[in-house]
Motif scaffolding. Structure first.
Motif, mmCIF file in Angstrom:
data_model
loop_
_atom_site.group_PDB
_atom_site.id
_atom_site.type_symbol
_atom_site.label_atom_id
_atom_site.label_comp_id
_atom_site.label_asym_id
_atom_site.label_seq_id
_atom_site.Cartn_x
_atom_site.Cartn_y
_atom_site.Cartn_z
ATOM 1 N N ASN A 192 41.027 -81.809 -26.224
ATOM 2 C CA ASN A 192 41.152 -82.401 -27.563
ATOM 3 C C ASN A 192 40.102 -83.478 -27.790
ATOM 4 N N ARG A 193 39.870 -84.307 -26.767
ATOM 5 C CA ARG A 193 38.864 -85.364 -26.909
ATOM 6 C C ARG A 193 37.460 -84.765 -27.066
ATOM 7 N N ASN A 194 37.173 -83.716 -26.302
ATOM 8 C CA ASN A 194 35.860 -83.082 -26.433
ATOM 9 C C ASN A 194 35.664 -82.479 -27.814
ATOM 10 N N ALA A 195 36.723 -81.864 -28.331
ATOM 11 C CA ALA A 195 36.621 -81.307 -29.686
ATOM 12 C C ALA A 195 36.388 -82.406 -30.718
ATOM 13 N N GLN A 196 37.047 -83.541 -30.537
ATOM 14 C CA GLN A 196 36.835 -84.658 -31.460
ATOM 15 C C GLN A 196 35.411 -85.199 -31.357
ATOM 16 N N ILE A 197 34.916 -85.268 -30.106
ATOM 17 C CA ILE A 197 33.540 -85.768 -29.930
ATOM 18 C C ILE A 197 32.538 -84.836 -30.593
ATOM 19 N N GLU A 198 32.724 -83.529 -30.432
ATOM 20 C CA GLU A 198 31.809 -82.575 -31.059
ATOM 21 C C GLU A 198 31.852 -82.681 -32.580
ATOM 22 N N GLN A 199 33.057 -82.830 -33.113
ATOM 23 C CA GLN A 199 33.160 -82.945 -34.562
ATOM 24 C C GLN A 199 32.524 -84.236 -35.060
ATOM 25 N N LEU A 200 32.750 -85.341 -34.347
ATOM 26 C CA LEU A 200 32.140 -86.610 -34.749
ATOM 27 C C LEU A 200 30.618 -86.551 -34.630
ATOM 28 N N THR A 201 30.145 -85.861 -33.595
ATOM 29 C CA THR A 201 28.686 -85.717 -33.452
ATOM 30 C C THR A 201 28.089 -84.972 -34.634
ATOM 31 N N LYS A 202 28.747 -83.903 -35.034
ATOM 32 C CA LYS A 202 28.270 -83.166 -36.204
ATOM 33 C C LYS A 202 28.299 -84.032 -37.460
ATOM 34 N N ASP A 203 29.350 -84.825 -37.597
ATOM 35 C CA ASP A 203 29.431 -85.709 -38.771
ATOM 36 C C ASP A 203 28.324 -86.753 -38.753
ATOM 37 N N VAL A 204 28.027 -87.323 -37.559
ATOM 38 C CA VAL A 204 26.970 -88.330 -37.457
ATOM 39 C C VAL A 204 25.620 -87.718 -37.787
ATOM 40 N N ASN A 205 25.370 -86.524 -37.270
ATOM 41 C CA ASN A 205 24.090 -85.868 -37.560
ATOM 42 C C ASN A 205 23.959 -85.552 -39.048
ATOM 43 N N ALA A 206 25.042 -85.141 -39.661
ATOM 44 C CA ALA A 206 24.989 -84.860 -41.095
ATOM 45 C C ALA A 206 24.716 -86.126 -41.896
ATOM 46 N N VAL A 207 25.341 -87.221 -41.488
ATOM 47 C CA VAL A 207 25.106 -88.492 -42.191
ATOM 48 C C VAL A 207 23.670 -88.955 -41.985
ATOM 49 N N LYS A 208 23.148 -88.793 -40.776
ATOM 50 C CA LYS A 208 21.756 -89.178 -40.526
ATOM 51 C C LYS A 208 20.799 -88.357 -41.383
ATOM 52 N N ALA A 209 21.086 -87.067 -41.506
ATOM 53 C CA ALA A 209 20.228 -86.228 -42.351
ATOM 54 C C ALA A 209 20.276 -86.691 -43.795
ATOM 55 N N GLN A 210 21.435 -87.089 -44.275
ATOM 56 C CA GLN A 210 21.539 -87.595 -45.636
ATOM 57 C C GLN A 210 20.788 -88.917 -45.802
ATOM 58 N N VAL A 211 20.881 -89.774 -44.771
ATOM 59 C CA VAL A 211 20.169 -91.057 -44.832
ATOM 60 C C VAL A 211 18.665 -90.822 -44.871
ATOM 61 N N ASN A 222 13.778 -67.004 -17.830
ATOM 62 C CA ASN A 222 13.435 -66.070 -18.899
ATOM 63 C C ASN A 222 12.752 -66.835 -20.037
ATOM 64 N N LYS A 223 11.747 -66.218 -20.610
ATOM 65 C CA LYS A 223 11.049 -66.801 -21.758
ATOM 66 C C LYS A 223 11.811 -66.468 -23.043
ATOM 67 N N SER A 224 11.704 -67.370 -24.000
ATOM 68 C CA SER A 224 12.359 -67.164 -25.289
ATOM 69 C C SER A 224 11.448 -67.652 -26.400
ATOM 70 N N ASN A 225 11.386 -66.880 -27.482
ATOM 71 C CA ASN A 225 10.533 -67.256 -28.610
ATOM 72 C C ASN A 225 11.206 -68.253 -29.542
ATOM 73 N N SER A 226 12.528 -68.308 -29.529
ATOM 74 C CA SER A 226 13.226 -69.229 -30.435
ATOM 75 C C SER A 226 14.483 -69.737 -29.750
ATOM 76 N N ILE A 227 14.543 -71.033 -29.587
ATOM 77 C CA ILE A 227 15.716 -71.697 -29.003
ATOM 78 C C ILE A 227 16.104 -72.835 -29.937
ATOM 79 N N THR A 228 17.362 -72.928 -30.283
ATOM 80 C CA THR A 228 17.867 -73.992 -31.152
ATOM 81 C C THR A 228 18.805 -74.879 -30.346
ATOM 82 N N LEU A 229 18.531 -76.168 -30.347
ATOM 83 C CA LEU A 229 19.353 -77.142 -29.619
ATOM 84 C C LEU A 229 19.903 -78.152 -30.611
ATOM 85 N N GLU A 230 21.214 -78.382 -30.505
ATOM 86 C CA GLU A 230 21.850 -79.366 -31.368
ATOM 87 C C GLU A 230 21.513 -80.777 -30.894
ATOM 88 N N ALA A 231 21.762 -81.737 -31.756
ATOM 89 C CA ALA A 231 21.498 -83.135 -31.413
ATOM 90 C C ALA A 231 22.470 -83.613 -30.352
#
Length: 325
Positions: A133-152, A303-312
Protein backbone atom coordinates in the motif's frame (compact mmCIF):
# COMPACT_ATOMS: atom_id res chain seq x y z
CA UNK A 1 2.76 -98.32 92.42
CA UNK A 2 3.93 -95.87 95.05
CA UNK A 3 2.94 -92.24 94.67
CA UNK A 4 5.56 -89.80 93.38
CA UNK A 5 6.80 -87.75 96.30
CA UNK A 6 7.78 -84.84 93.96
CA UNK A 7 4.28 -84.34 92.47
CA UNK A 8 2.32 -81.31 93.73
CA UNK A 9 -0.39 -81.76 96.25
CA UNK A 10 -3.82 -82.10 94.54
CA UNK A 11 -7.22 -81.56 95.92
CA UNK A 12 -10.37 -83.32 94.87
CA UNK A 13 -12.65 -81.32 92.48
CA UNK A 14 -16.41 -81.62 92.62
CA UNK A 15 -18.09 -83.18 89.62
CA UNK A 16 -19.94 -80.00 88.67
CA UNK A 17 -16.63 -78.09 88.46
CA UNK A 18 -14.66 -80.62 86.49
CA UNK A 19 -13.35 -79.17 83.19
CA UNK A 20 -14.76 -80.52 79.97
CA UNK A 21 -12.02 -81.50 77.51
CA UNK A 22 -13.06 -80.85 73.87
CA UNK A 23 -11.17 -80.70 70.58
CA UNK A 24 -11.36 -77.02 69.70
CA UNK A 25 -10.01 -77.28 66.11
CA UNK A 26 -11.07 -80.67 64.81
CA UNK A 27 -14.32 -80.93 66.64
CA UNK A 28 -17.59 -80.01 64.87
CA UNK A 29 -18.72 -78.06 67.92
CA UNK A 30 -15.59 -76.00 68.35
CA UNK A 31 -17.62 -72.75 68.36
CA UNK A 32 -19.33 -73.81 71.59
CA UNK A 33 -16.09 -74.26 73.50
CA UNK A 34 -16.33 -72.58 76.89
CA UNK A 35 -13.75 -72.15 79.56
CA UNK A 36 -14.26 -74.03 82.80
CA UNK A 37 -12.55 -73.10 85.97
CA UNK A 38 -12.54 -74.49 89.45
CA UNK A 39 -15.13 -72.01 90.68
CA UNK A 40 -18.13 -72.26 92.78
CA UNK A 41 -21.48 -72.69 91.09
CA UNK A 42 -22.46 -69.10 91.91
CA UNK A 43 -19.26 -67.58 90.48
CA UNK A 44 -19.45 -69.67 87.28
CA UNK A 45 -23.05 -68.58 86.68
CA UNK A 46 -22.07 -64.91 87.15
CA UNK A 47 -19.20 -65.19 84.64
CA UNK A 48 -21.40 -66.92 82.09
CA UNK A 49 -24.03 -64.22 82.57
CA UNK A 50 -21.51 -61.45 81.97
CA UNK A 51 -20.22 -63.08 78.74
CA UNK A 52 -23.63 -63.75 77.27
CA UNK A 53 -24.20 -61.63 74.09
CA UNK A 54 -27.12 -59.26 74.11
CA UNK A 55 -29.17 -59.94 71.03
CA UNK A 56 -31.46 -56.92 71.42
CA UNK A 57 -28.68 -54.29 71.27
CA UNK A 58 -29.39 -51.48 68.68
CA UNK A 59 -25.75 -50.95 67.80
CA UNK A 60 -25.27 -54.62 67.02
CA UNK A 61 -28.40 -54.58 64.91
CA UNK A 62 -27.06 -51.57 62.95
CA UNK A 63 -23.72 -53.26 62.30
CA UNK A 64 -25.52 -56.41 61.18
CA UNK A 65 -27.66 -54.41 58.73
CA UNK A 66 -24.63 -52.60 57.27
CA UNK A 67 -22.67 -55.81 56.77
CA UNK A 68 -25.42 -58.16 55.59
CA UNK A 69 -27.98 -55.75 54.08
CA UNK A 70 -26.14 -52.68 52.67
CA UNK A 71 -28.85 -51.85 50.06
CA UNK A 72 -32.04 -50.17 51.07
CA UNK A 73 -35.07 -52.41 50.44
CA UNK A 74 -36.92 -49.52 48.77
CA UNK A 75 -34.04 -49.06 46.33
CA UNK A 76 -34.05 -52.75 45.54
CA UNK A 77 -37.76 -52.59 44.81
CA UNK A 78 -37.33 -49.52 42.58
CA UNK A 79 -34.85 -51.35 40.37
CA UNK A 80 -37.47 -53.89 39.53
CA UNK A 81 -39.63 -51.19 37.92
CA UNK A 82 -38.40 -49.97 34.48
CA UNK A 83 -39.54 -46.63 33.07
CA UNK A 84 -41.18 -46.88 29.70
CA UNK A 85 -39.47 -44.49 27.22
CA UNK A 86 -40.73 -43.61 23.78
CA UNK A 87 -38.70 -44.11 20.63
CA UNK A 88 -38.76 -40.35 19.98
CA UNK A 89 -37.07 -39.52 23.30
CA UNK A 90 -34.44 -42.22 22.74
CA UNK A 91 -33.49 -40.96 19.27
CA UNK A 92 -33.68 -37.33 20.38
CA UNK A 93 -31.15 -37.99 23.14
CA UNK A 94 -28.90 -39.85 20.72
CA UNK A 95 -28.98 -36.99 18.22
CA UNK A 96 -28.22 -34.43 20.94
CA UNK A 97 -25.26 -36.49 22.15
CA UNK A 98 -24.00 -36.89 18.55
CA UNK A 99 -24.18 -33.13 17.90
CA UNK A 100 -22.34 -32.41 21.13
CA UNK A 101 -19.59 -34.86 20.16
CA UNK A 102 -19.27 -33.28 16.71
CA UNK A 103 -19.07 -29.79 18.21
CA UNK A 104 -16.41 -30.83 20.72
CA UNK A 105 -14.37 -32.55 17.98
CA UNK A 106 -14.58 -29.52 15.68
CA UNK A 107 -13.53 -27.19 18.49
CA UNK A 108 -10.61 -29.49 19.30
CA UNK A 109 -9.48 -29.49 15.65
CA UNK A 110 -9.57 -25.69 15.54
CA UNK A 111 -7.59 -25.50 18.77
CA UNK A 112 -4.92 -27.91 17.48
CA UNK A 113 -4.72 -26.03 14.17
CA UNK A 114 -4.30 -22.76 16.04
CA UNK A 115 -1.46 -24.25 18.08
CA UNK A 116 0.30 -25.52 14.96
CA UNK A 117 -0.10 -22.28 12.99
CA UNK A 118 2.79 -19.84 12.78
CA UNK A 119 1.78 -16.42 14.17
CA UNK A 120 4.76 -14.82 12.42
CA UNK A 121 3.24 -15.70 9.04
CA UNK A 122 0.23 -13.50 9.71
CA UNK A 123 2.50 -10.69 10.87
CA UNK A 124 4.58 -10.98 7.69
CA UNK A 125 1.46 -10.96 5.54
CA UNK A 126 0.18 -7.86 7.33
CA UNK A 127 3.50 -6.06 6.93
CA UNK A 128 3.73 -7.09 3.27
CA UNK A 129 0.26 -5.69 2.64
CA UNK A 130 1.16 -2.43 4.35
CA UNK A 131 4.36 -2.19 2.29
CA UNK A 132 2.47 -2.72 -0.95
CA UNK A 133 0.00 0.00 0.00
CA UNK A 134 2.81 2.41 0.84
CA UNK A 135 4.58 1.67 -2.44
CA UNK A 136 1.38 2.29 -4.37
CA UNK A 137 0.94 5.61 -2.57
CA UNK A 138 4.54 6.58 -3.32
CA UNK A 139 4.10 5.79 -7.02
CA UNK A 140 0.91 7.79 -7.18
CA UNK A 141 2.47 10.75 -5.37
CA UNK A 142 5.47 10.59 -7.68
CA UNK A 143 3.21 10.79 -10.70
CA UNK A 144 1.37 13.72 -9.15
CA UNK A 145 4.66 15.55 -8.42
CA UNK A 146 5.90 15.01 -11.96
CA UNK A 147 2.62 16.27 -13.37
CA UNK A 148 2.78 19.38 -11.19
CA UNK A 149 6.39 20.00 -12.22
CA UNK A 150 5.41 19.75 -15.87
CA UNK A 151 2.66 22.30 -15.30
CA UNK A 152 5.08 24.61 -13.49
CA UNK A 153 7.59 24.39 -16.34
CA UNK A 154 4.88 25.06 -18.89
CA UNK A 155 3.63 28.10 -17.02
CA UNK A 156 7.18 29.36 -16.55
CA UNK A 157 7.75 29.19 -20.29
CA UNK A 158 4.58 31.14 -20.94
CA UNK A 159 5.45 33.84 -18.41
CA UNK A 160 9.15 34.32 -19.15
CA UNK A 161 9.22 33.12 -22.72
CA UNK A 162 12.52 31.34 -22.03
CA UNK A 163 13.37 27.72 -22.43
CA UNK A 164 15.55 25.67 -20.12
CA UNK A 165 19.26 25.87 -20.61
CA UNK A 166 21.30 22.86 -21.58
CA UNK A 167 22.90 22.81 -18.14
CA UNK A 168 19.54 22.71 -16.38
CA UNK A 169 18.30 19.98 -18.70
CA UNK A 170 21.46 17.94 -18.06
CA UNK A 171 21.12 18.41 -14.31
CA UNK A 172 17.51 17.22 -14.40
CA UNK A 173 18.56 14.18 -16.39
CA UNK A 174 21.30 13.35 -13.91
CA UNK A 175 19.11 13.66 -10.84
CA UNK A 176 16.25 11.83 -12.57
CA UNK A 177 13.75 14.63 -12.07
CA UNK A 178 12.08 14.19 -15.48
CA UNK A 179 10.98 11.25 -17.61
CA UNK A 180 13.26 10.50 -20.54
CA UNK A 181 13.11 8.48 -23.75
CA UNK A 182 15.95 7.35 -25.97
CA UNK A 183 18.06 4.49 -27.21
CA UNK A 184 20.12 2.36 -24.90
CA UNK A 185 20.71 -1.17 -23.62
CA UNK A 186 18.93 -3.64 -21.35
CA UNK A 187 20.96 -5.96 -19.11
CA UNK A 188 19.17 -8.90 -17.52
CA UNK A 189 20.63 -11.20 -14.85
CA UNK A 190 18.99 -13.62 -12.43
CA UNK A 191 19.90 -15.75 -9.44
CA UNK A 192 20.96 -19.34 -10.18
CA UNK A 193 18.31 -22.04 -10.29
CA UNK A 194 19.60 -23.56 -7.02
CA UNK A 195 18.90 -20.26 -5.22
CA UNK A 196 15.19 -20.51 -5.98
CA UNK A 197 15.04 -23.80 -4.07
CA UNK A 198 16.66 -22.41 -0.93
CA UNK A 199 16.21 -19.53 1.45
CA UNK A 200 17.81 -16.47 -0.10
CA UNK A 201 17.59 -14.58 3.17
CA UNK A 202 20.70 -16.49 4.33
CA UNK A 203 22.76 -15.46 1.31
CA UNK A 204 25.51 -12.94 1.90
CA UNK A 205 27.38 -10.38 -0.12
CA UNK A 206 30.36 -10.97 -2.36
CA UNK A 207 33.51 -11.87 -0.47
CA UNK A 208 31.77 -13.58 2.45
CA UNK A 209 30.99 -17.24 3.00
CA UNK A 210 27.79 -18.42 1.35
CA UNK A 211 26.59 -21.78 0.16
CA UNK A 212 24.86 -20.32 -2.91
CA UNK A 213 26.11 -17.27 -4.81
CA UNK A 214 23.25 -14.92 -5.74
CA UNK A 215 23.05 -11.44 -7.17
CA UNK A 216 23.58 -8.89 -4.42
CA UNK A 217 23.24 -5.14 -4.01
CA UNK A 218 26.99 -4.74 -4.52
CA UNK A 219 26.71 -6.41 -7.93
CA UNK A 220 23.99 -4.00 -9.00
CA UNK A 221 25.96 -1.03 -7.66
CA UNK A 222 29.02 -2.12 -9.64
CA UNK A 223 27.06 -2.57 -12.88
CA UNK A 224 25.31 0.78 -12.49
CA UNK A 225 28.64 2.54 -11.84
CA UNK A 226 30.14 0.96 -14.96
CA UNK A 227 27.18 2.13 -17.02
CA UNK A 228 27.47 5.71 -15.77
CA UNK A 229 31.21 5.65 -16.47
CA UNK A 230 30.57 4.61 -20.06
CA UNK A 231 28.10 7.39 -20.86
CA UNK A 232 24.72 6.27 -19.54
CA UNK A 233 22.43 9.27 -19.04
CA UNK A 234 19.58 7.60 -17.14
CA UNK A 235 19.28 4.17 -15.50
CA UNK A 236 16.45 2.20 -13.91
CA UNK A 237 16.37 -1.21 -12.19
CA UNK A 238 13.17 -3.23 -12.48
CA UNK A 239 11.30 -0.04 -13.42
CA UNK A 240 12.71 2.05 -10.53
CA UNK A 241 14.53 5.11 -11.83
CA UNK A 242 17.82 5.96 -10.17
CA UNK A 243 18.08 9.56 -8.99
CA UNK A 244 20.43 11.66 -6.91
CA UNK A 245 18.83 10.42 -3.70
CA UNK A 246 18.13 6.83 -4.74
CA UNK A 247 20.04 4.10 -2.91
CA UNK A 248 20.75 0.48 -3.78
CA UNK A 249 21.00 -1.56 -0.62
CA UNK A 250 20.06 -4.89 0.91
CA UNK A 251 17.51 -5.25 3.70
CA UNK A 252 16.72 -8.72 4.98
CA UNK A 253 16.40 -11.08 2.04
CA UNK A 254 15.57 -8.42 -0.58
CA UNK A 255 17.34 -5.68 -2.46
CA UNK A 256 15.82 -2.20 -2.13
CA UNK A 257 15.92 0.51 -4.78
CA UNK A 258 15.14 3.48 -2.62
CA UNK A 259 12.25 2.07 -0.60
CA UNK A 260 11.01 -0.39 -3.23
CA UNK A 261 11.93 -4.08 -2.89
CA UNK A 262 12.91 -5.93 -6.05
CA UNK A 263 13.43 -9.62 -6.76
CA UNK A 264 15.20 -11.78 -9.31
CA UNK A 265 15.37 -11.51 -12.30
CA UNK A 266 16.94 -8.04 -12.32
CA UNK A 267 16.52 -5.84 -15.41
CA UNK A 268 18.81 -2.80 -15.73
CA UNK A 269 17.78 -0.29 -18.41
CA UNK A 270 20.25 2.42 -19.42
CA UNK A 271 19.70 5.25 -21.88
CA UNK A 272 22.71 6.34 -23.90
CA UNK A 273 24.68 5.36 -26.96
CA UNK A 274 23.56 1.77 -27.39
CA UNK A 275 26.66 0.64 -29.27
CA UNK A 276 29.08 2.15 -26.76
CA UNK A 277 27.16 0.82 -23.78
CA UNK A 278 26.74 -2.64 -25.28
CA UNK A 279 30.45 -2.91 -26.00
CA UNK A 280 31.47 -1.56 -22.59
CA UNK A 281 29.10 -3.89 -20.71
CA UNK A 282 29.82 -6.96 -22.85
CA UNK A 283 31.63 -10.11 -21.86
CA UNK A 284 34.77 -9.17 -23.80
CA UNK A 285 35.35 -5.95 -21.89
CA UNK A 286 34.31 -7.39 -18.49
CA UNK A 287 35.76 -10.89 -18.80
CA UNK A 288 36.71 -11.33 -15.14
CA UNK A 289 33.32 -10.13 -13.92
CA UNK A 290 31.47 -12.43 -16.31
CA UNK A 291 33.66 -15.36 -15.27
CA UNK A 292 32.80 -14.87 -11.60
CA UNK A 293 29.11 -14.67 -12.53
CA UNK A 294 29.28 -17.79 -14.70
CA UNK A 295 31.00 -19.83 -11.98
CA UNK A 296 28.04 -19.08 -9.70
CA UNK A 297 25.46 -19.89 -12.37
CA UNK A 298 24.61 -16.28 -13.22
CA UNK A 299 24.58 -15.39 -16.92
CA UNK A 300 24.04 -11.68 -17.72
CA UNK A 301 22.40 -10.86 -21.05
CA UNK A 302 22.89 -7.49 -22.81
CA UNK A 303 20.45 -6.39 -25.51
CA UNK A 304 20.36 -3.19 -27.54
CA UNK A 305 17.17 -1.16 -27.75
CA UNK A 306 16.21 1.71 -30.04
CA UNK A 307 13.66 3.22 -27.65
CA UNK A 308 13.59 3.05 -23.87
CA UNK A 309 11.28 5.18 -21.72
CA UNK A 310 12.15 5.77 -18.06
CA UNK A 311 9.86 7.48 -15.59
CA UNK A 312 11.09 10.17 -13.24
CA UNK A 313 12.65 9.13 -9.97
CA UNK A 314 11.19 9.79 -6.57
CA UNK A 315 12.43 13.26 -5.62
CA UNK A 316 12.87 14.26 -2.02
CA UNK A 317 13.25 17.70 -0.52
CA UNK A 318 16.16 19.47 -2.23
CA UNK A 319 18.08 22.28 -0.53
CA UNK A 320 20.27 24.70 -2.47
CA UNK A 321 23.34 26.52 -1.23
CA UNK A 322 22.95 30.28 -0.90
CA UNK A 323 25.49 33.07 -0.83
CA UNK A 324 26.22 34.32 2.67
CA UNK A 325 25.97 38.11 2.61
Amino acid sequence: MEPDSTAPVSFPVPEENEPVRRRAIFSRAFRSVESHHALSPDDAAAVRGRRRRKTNDDSLQLIDDLVNRPMDPMFSDSRLVHEQRSAFSIWFNRIIVFLICVGVGFAGCLFVQQLQSDPRKQVRQTLAGQLENRNAQIEQLTKDVNAVKAQVDEQSKKVSGKVKSDTLIQDELVIGAVAVTGEGITMTLADPIAASQSDQSTSTRVGTTSKIRVVTDLDLQQLVSLMFQNGAEAISINGNRLGAQTSIRKAGGHILIGVNAIESPYTIEAIGDKNTLAEAMGSKNLASLYDSFNQAGIYPQVNKSNSITLEAAVAGETQYAERNE
